[in-house]
Scaffold this motif. Structure first.
Motif, PDB file in Angstrom:
ATOM      1  N   GLU A  43     -14.778  51.927  20.040  1.00 39.20           N
ATOM      2  CA  GLU A  43     -14.729  51.816  21.502  1.00 39.20           C
ATOM      3  C   GLU A  43     -14.330  53.149  22.135  1.00 39.20           C
ATOM      4  OE1 GLU A  43     -15.170  49.293  23.833  1.00 39.20           O
ATOM      5  OE2 GLU A  43     -16.110  48.121  22.242  1.00 39.20           O
ATOM      6  N   GLY A  44     -13.368  53.832  21.497  1.00 42.08           N
ATOM      7  CA  GLY A  44     -12.919  55.110  22.028  1.00 42.08           C
ATOM      8  C   GLY A  44     -13.998  56.175  21.973  1.00 42.08           C
ATOM      9  N   ARG A  52      -9.843  66.536  23.543  1.00 43.26           N
ATOM     10  CA  ARG A  52      -8.567  65.989  23.067  1.00 43.26           C
ATOM     11  C   ARG A  52      -8.727  64.536  22.634  1.00 43.26           C
ATOM     12  NH1 ARG A  52      -6.769  68.676  27.610  1.00 43.26           N
ATOM     13  NH2 ARG A  52      -6.546  66.730  28.772  1.00 43.26           N
ATOM     14  N   LEU A  53      -9.474  63.764  23.389  1.00 43.75           N
ATOM     15  CA  LEU A  53      -9.686  62.358  23.068  1.00 43.75           C
ATOM     16  C   LEU A  53     -10.412  62.213  21.732  1.00 43.75           C
ATOM     17  CD1 LEU A  53      -9.392  59.454  24.205  1.00 43.75           C
ATOM     18  CD2 LEU A  53     -11.648  59.738  25.213  1.00 43.75           C
ATOM     19  N   ARG A  97      -2.012  62.508  34.124  1.00 45.40           N
ATOM     20  CA  ARG A  97      -3.078  62.393  35.128  1.00 45.40           C
ATOM     21  C   ARG A  97      -4.260  61.551  34.636  1.00 45.40           C
ATOM     22  NH1 ARG A  97      -2.657  68.621  36.369  1.00 45.40           N
ATOM     23  NH2 ARG A  97      -0.824  68.592  37.690  1.00 45.40           N
ATOM     24  N   LEU A  98      -3.944  60.466  33.981  1.00 42.41           N
ATOM     25  CA  LEU A  98      -5.016  59.584  33.513  1.00 42.41           C
ATOM     26  C   LEU A  98      -5.704  58.859  34.657  1.00 42.41           C
ATOM     27  CD1 LEU A  98      -3.526  58.045  30.247  1.00 42.41           C
ATOM     28  CD2 LEU A  98      -5.335  59.734  30.466  1.00 42.41           C
ATOM     29  N   HIS A  99      -5.070  58.817  35.816  1.00 43.69           N
ATOM     30  CA  HIS A  99      -5.700  58.151  36.957  1.00 43.69           C
ATOM     31  C   HIS A  99      -6.952  58.885  37.431  1.00 43.69           C
ATOM     32  CE1 HIS A  99      -3.025  61.189  38.686  1.00 43.69           C
ATOM     33  NE2 HIS A  99      -3.850  61.224  39.716  1.00 43.69           N
ATOM     34  N   ARG A 100      -7.130  60.144  36.998  1.00 43.86           N
ATOM     35  CA  ARG A 100      -8.314  60.913  37.386  1.00 43.86           C
ATOM     36  C   ARG A 100      -9.499  60.690  36.445  1.00 43.86           C
ATOM     37  NH1 ARG A 100      -5.931  66.807  39.116  1.00 43.86           N
ATOM     38  NH2 ARG A 100      -4.563  66.047  40.762  1.00 43.86           N
ATOM     39  N   GLN A 101      -9.259  60.009  35.340  1.00 42.57           N
ATOM     40  CA  GLN A 101     -10.302  59.798  34.340  1.00 42.57           C
ATOM     41  C   GLN A 101     -10.947  58.428  34.520  1.00 42.57           C
ATOM     42  OE1 GLN A 101     -11.064  62.367  32.674  1.00 42.57           O
ATOM     43  NE2 GLN A 101      -9.234  63.558  33.125  1.00 42.57           N
ATOM     44  N   PRO A 102     -12.137  58.223  33.954  1.00 40.34           N
ATOM     45  CA  PRO A 102     -12.741  56.883  33.992  1.00 40.34           C
ATOM     46  C   PRO A 102     -11.819  55.863  33.321  1.00 40.34           C
ATOM     47  CG  PRO A 102     -14.337  58.511  33.259  1.00 40.34           C
ATOM     48  CD  PRO A 102     -13.017  59.213  33.349  1.00 40.34           C
ATOM     49  N   ALA A 103     -11.878  54.628  33.788  1.00 38.66           N
ATOM     50  CA  ALA A 103     -10.916  53.610  33.361  1.00 38.66           C
ATOM     51  C   ALA A 103     -10.935  53.382  31.858  1.00 38.66           C
ATOM     52  CB  ALA A 103     -11.194  52.306  34.102  1.00 38.66           C
ATOM     53  N   LEU A 141      -7.802  54.154  29.331  1.00 37.51           N
ATOM     54  CA  LEU A 141      -7.146  53.127  28.501  1.00 37.51           C
ATOM     55  C   LEU A 141      -7.030  53.579  27.054  1.00 37.51           C
ATOM     56  CD1 LEU A 141      -8.699  49.815  29.846  1.00 37.51           C
ATOM     57  CD2 LEU A 141      -6.308  50.495  29.927  1.00 37.51           C
ATOM     58  N   VAL A 142      -8.103  54.153  26.531  1.00 38.66           N
ATOM     59  CA  VAL A 142      -8.081  54.630  25.140  1.00 38.66           C
ATOM     60  C   VAL A 142      -7.065  55.758  24.994  1.00 38.66           C
ATOM     61  CG1 VAL A 142      -9.463  55.759  23.350  1.00 38.66           C
ATOM     62  CG2 VAL A 142     -10.447  53.896  24.679  1.00 38.66           C
ATOM     63  N   ALA A 143      -7.085  56.719  25.908  1.00 38.55           N
ATOM     64  CA  ALA A 143      -6.164  57.857  25.826  1.00 38.55           C
ATOM     65  C   ALA A 143      -4.713  57.410  25.978  1.00 38.55           C
ATOM     66  CB  ALA A 143      -6.510  58.879  26.902  1.00 38.55           C
TER      67      ALA A 143
END
Length: 196
Positions: free
Chosen positions: A10-11, A52-53, A166-172, A176-178
């Motif tokens: 999924e990640g 990084r992910l 700043r995960l709020h700037r990334q796709p949902a 979640l995975v990060a």
């Protein structure tokens, strides 16, 4: 497929969607030679997050890979390989040193024809490298497992997975995975110093 393999699948799919979205926003499908500096900055930030992910997901996959015992080192005069090479510049375990930035004002930068334009080629190569890793994650996980085994045998410190900010700037889905990766990776890496 076990639970961890399902999470990594999924990640990696979320990372692939993130890279496709970044390429669409930068209009890479139009094959531009230059893009604006603002678009380049946004693309560079998306690529850094995706890198990084992917690296953290590969570490998680590598912890489950069973490697054959390491072969005895070849004599110095018969050695044909100097070490494991990363595909097209991807660093499996990058060095943890930040540039000071002291010499940045004196760096000679080539002048582009337009003031607000920047070259796309380095970013395009970086994007293609990450997409190539996503095409064959099992091979990349075996590479990462070998790197981790070599680092552990040489006595290096165990890697630590810091939480992303700043995960709020990334796709949902990618966020979640990060967000879950530090809780999965750090307990799994506790066996690093186990000598048994």
């Amino acid at each position: 497929m076990n639970r961890m393999g399902g999470f990594c699948g999924e990640g990696l799919e979320a990372a692939s969607e993130l890279l496709a979205d970044a390429a669409a926003r930068a209009k890479l499908h139009l094959r531009p030679e230059t893009i604006t500096r603002t678009a380049a900055r946004k693309l560079r930030a998306s690529l850094a997050f995706a890198e990084r992910l992917i690296r953290r997901l590969l570490v998680l996959l590598a912890l489950e890979v069973e490697l054959a015992p390491a072969a005895a080192p070849a004599p110095r005069d018969q050695e044909t390989r100097t070490g494991l090479r990363a595909p097209r510049g991807f660093q499996y375990l990058p060095a943890e040193c930040a540039p000071s930035g002291f010499l940045d004002p004196w760096v000679d930068r080539p002048e582009s024809q337009a003031r607000n334009q920047t070259e796309i080629i380095p970013l395009l190569y970086r994007w293609k490298t990450l997409m190539a890793l996503l095409e064959d994650p099992e091979r990349a996980a075996r590479h990462m497992a070998r790197r981790l085994r070599a680092a552990r045998k040489s006595g290096e410190l165990a890697p630590f997975c810091w939480p992303e900010d700043r995960l709020h700037r990334q796709p949902a889905r990618a966020a979640l995975v990060a967000g879950a990766l530090p809780d999965l990776l750090n307990p799994a890496l506790k066996a690093w110093f186990d000598s048994s």
